[in-house]
Design a protein around this motif. Structure first.
Motif, PDB file in Angstrom:
ATOM      1  N   SER A 121      40.560   6.593  -0.700  1.00  0.00           N
ATOM      2  CA  SER A 121      39.936   5.556   0.154  1.00  0.00           C
ATOM      3  C   SER A 121      38.478   5.349  -0.240  1.00  0.00           C
ATOM      4  N   ASN A 122      37.782   6.440  -0.514  1.00  0.00           N
ATOM      5  CA  ASN A 122      36.373   6.311  -0.919  1.00  0.00           C
ATOM      6  C   ASN A 122      36.234   5.547  -2.230  1.00  0.00           C
ATOM      7  N   LEU A 123      37.139   5.737  -3.161  1.00  0.00           N
ATOM      8  CA  LEU A 123      37.054   5.037  -4.458  1.00  0.00           C
ATOM      9  C   LEU A 123      37.225   3.533  -4.305  1.00  0.00           C
ATOM     10  N   LEU A 124      37.822   3.100  -3.195  1.00  0.00           N
ATOM     11  CA  LEU A 124      38.006   1.651  -2.995  1.00  0.00           C
ATOM     12  C   LEU A 124      36.696   0.965  -2.620  1.00  0.00           C
ATOM     13  N   LEU A 125      35.723   1.741  -2.140  1.00  0.00           N
ATOM     14  CA  LEU A 125      34.444   1.109  -1.759  1.00  0.00           C
ATOM     15  C   LEU A 125      33.757   0.502  -2.976  1.00  0.00           C
ATOM     16  N   PRO A 126      33.543   1.270  -4.060  1.00  0.00           N
ATOM     17  CA  PRO A 126      32.961   0.640  -5.260  1.00  0.00           C
ATOM     18  C   PRO A 126      33.919  -0.370  -5.889  1.00  0.00           C
ATOM     19  N   GLU A 127      35.227  -0.073  -5.829  1.00  0.00           N
ATOM     20  CA  GLU A 127      36.171  -1.013  -6.455  1.00  0.00           C
ATOM     21  C   GLU A 127      36.056  -2.410  -5.849  1.00  0.00           C
TER      22      GLU A 127
ATOM     23  N   ASN B  28      30.545   5.502   2.785  1.00  0.00           N
ATOM     24  CA  ASN B  28      31.435   6.661   2.875  1.00  0.00           C
ATOM     25  C   ASN B  28      32.629   6.328   3.757  1.00  0.00           C
ATOM     26  N   VAL B  29      33.714   7.017   3.470  1.00  0.00           N
ATOM     27  CA  VAL B  29      34.931   6.894   4.267  1.00  0.00           C
ATOM     28  C   VAL B  29      35.330   8.300   4.712  1.00  0.00           C
ATOM     29  N   SER B  30      35.771   8.423   5.950  1.00  0.00           N
ATOM     30  CA  SER B  30      36.406   9.675   6.373  1.00  0.00           C
ATOM     31  C   SER B  30      37.804   9.323   6.863  1.00  0.00           C
TER      32      SER B  30
ATOM     33  N   ILE C 280      41.790   7.822  16.491  1.00  0.00           N
ATOM     34  CA  ILE C 280      41.532   6.917  15.360  1.00  0.00           C
ATOM     35  C   ILE C 280      41.778   7.680  14.060  1.00  0.00           C
ATOM     36  N   GLY C 281      42.221   6.917  13.052  1.00  0.00           N
ATOM     37  CA  GLY C 281      42.665   7.560  11.807  1.00  0.00           C
ATOM     38  C   GLY C 281      41.607   7.598  10.722  1.00  0.00           C
ATOM     39  N   ALA C 282      40.576   6.727  10.852  1.00  0.00           N
ATOM     40  CA  ALA C 282      39.582   6.691   9.764  1.00  0.00           C
ATOM     41  C   ALA C 282      38.325   5.973  10.224  1.00  0.00           C
ATOM     42  N   VAL C 283      37.236   6.243   9.519  1.00  0.00           N
ATOM     43  CA  VAL C 283      35.961   5.545   9.751  1.00  0.00           C
ATOM     44  C   VAL C 283      35.449   5.131   8.372  1.00  0.00           C
ATOM     45  N   VAL C 284      35.083   3.856   8.254  1.00  0.00           N
ATOM     46  CA  VAL C 284      34.602   3.333   6.966  1.00  0.00           C
ATOM     47  C   VAL C 284      33.187   2.810   7.165  1.00  0.00           C
ATOM     48  N   HIS C 285      32.271   3.293   6.340  1.00  0.00           N
ATOM     49  CA  HIS C 285      30.870   2.844   6.432  1.00  0.00           C
ATOM     50  C   HIS C 285      30.499   2.188   5.111  1.00  0.00           C
ATOM     51  N   THR C 286      30.154   0.898   5.140  1.00  0.00           N
ATOM     52  CA  THR C 286      29.866   0.197   3.883  1.00  0.00           C
ATOM     53  C   THR C 286      28.424  -0.321   3.873  1.00  0.00           C
ATOM     54  N   HIS C 287      28.011  -0.757   2.723  1.00  0.00           N
ATOM     55  CA  HIS C 287      26.713  -1.417   2.555  1.00  0.00           C
ATOM     56  C   HIS C 287      26.966  -2.733   1.833  1.00  0.00           C
TER      57      HIS C 287
END
Ligand SMILES: O=C(CO)[C@@H](O)[C@@H](O)COP(=O)(O)O
Length: 142
Positions: free
Chosen positions: A14-20, A30-32, A91-98
């Motif tokens: 999931s974290n690798l999808l942020l830059p992708e 970051n993703v948790s 909740i299953g996940a938290v996604v923090h983006t910029h």
């Protein structure tokens, strides 16, 4: 073999999808991903280049914030992720983006609701209102 290997693998992917998907620059964001049944979540390590990260680098913490597995420092945003898991049971996940859109809104001082509720979890919008795009797939909805 750890009981958290699949959770760490899903968190890593999931974290690798942020830059992708260009939702972050550098090591930001970051993703948790959580396993509410086990009362733990995995999160990316702090300050580690996404291109160098490995599944085994993910840090697993319990819902009290205690590291249960992992040698690296968890993301500097861990307290925010932790507070969300404590406040929103299940909740299953938290996604923090910029993402660029959110950052532009923030720089323009035009805020928006911070959270984006989605069937797959609770998402921290970017700085001011750019929801993490839901592309299906894993618990993080990426
Ligand atoms: O929001 C920020 C900083 O403003 C964080 O996402 C960014 O520094 C990433 O920190 P981590 O590498 O996850 O500790």
């Amino acid at each position: 073999m750890s009981q958290y290997d699949s959770l760490k693998e899903e968190c890593f992917e999931s974290n690798l999808l942020l830059p992708e998907f260009k939702l972050i620059d550098l090591t930001f964001g970051n993703v948790s991903v959580a396993d509410p049944a086990k009362g733990v979540f995995a999160i990316k390590p702090s300050g580690v280049d996404y291109r160098q990260m490995m599944p085994g680098d993910m840090v697993v913490l319990d819902y009290e914030g205690k590291t249960v597995e992992g040698n690296l420092r968890p993301s500097s945003d861990t307290p925010t992720h932790l507070r969300l898991y404590q406040a929103f049971k299940g909740i299953g996940a938290v996604v923090h983006t910029h993402s660029r859109n959110a950052t532009s809104f923030a720089q323009a001082g035009r805020g928006n609701s911070l959270f984006w509720h989605h069937p797959r979890g609770l998402f921290l919008r970017g700085c001011a209102g750019d929801p993490c795009a839901h592309r299906g797939g894993n618990r993080a909805g990426l």
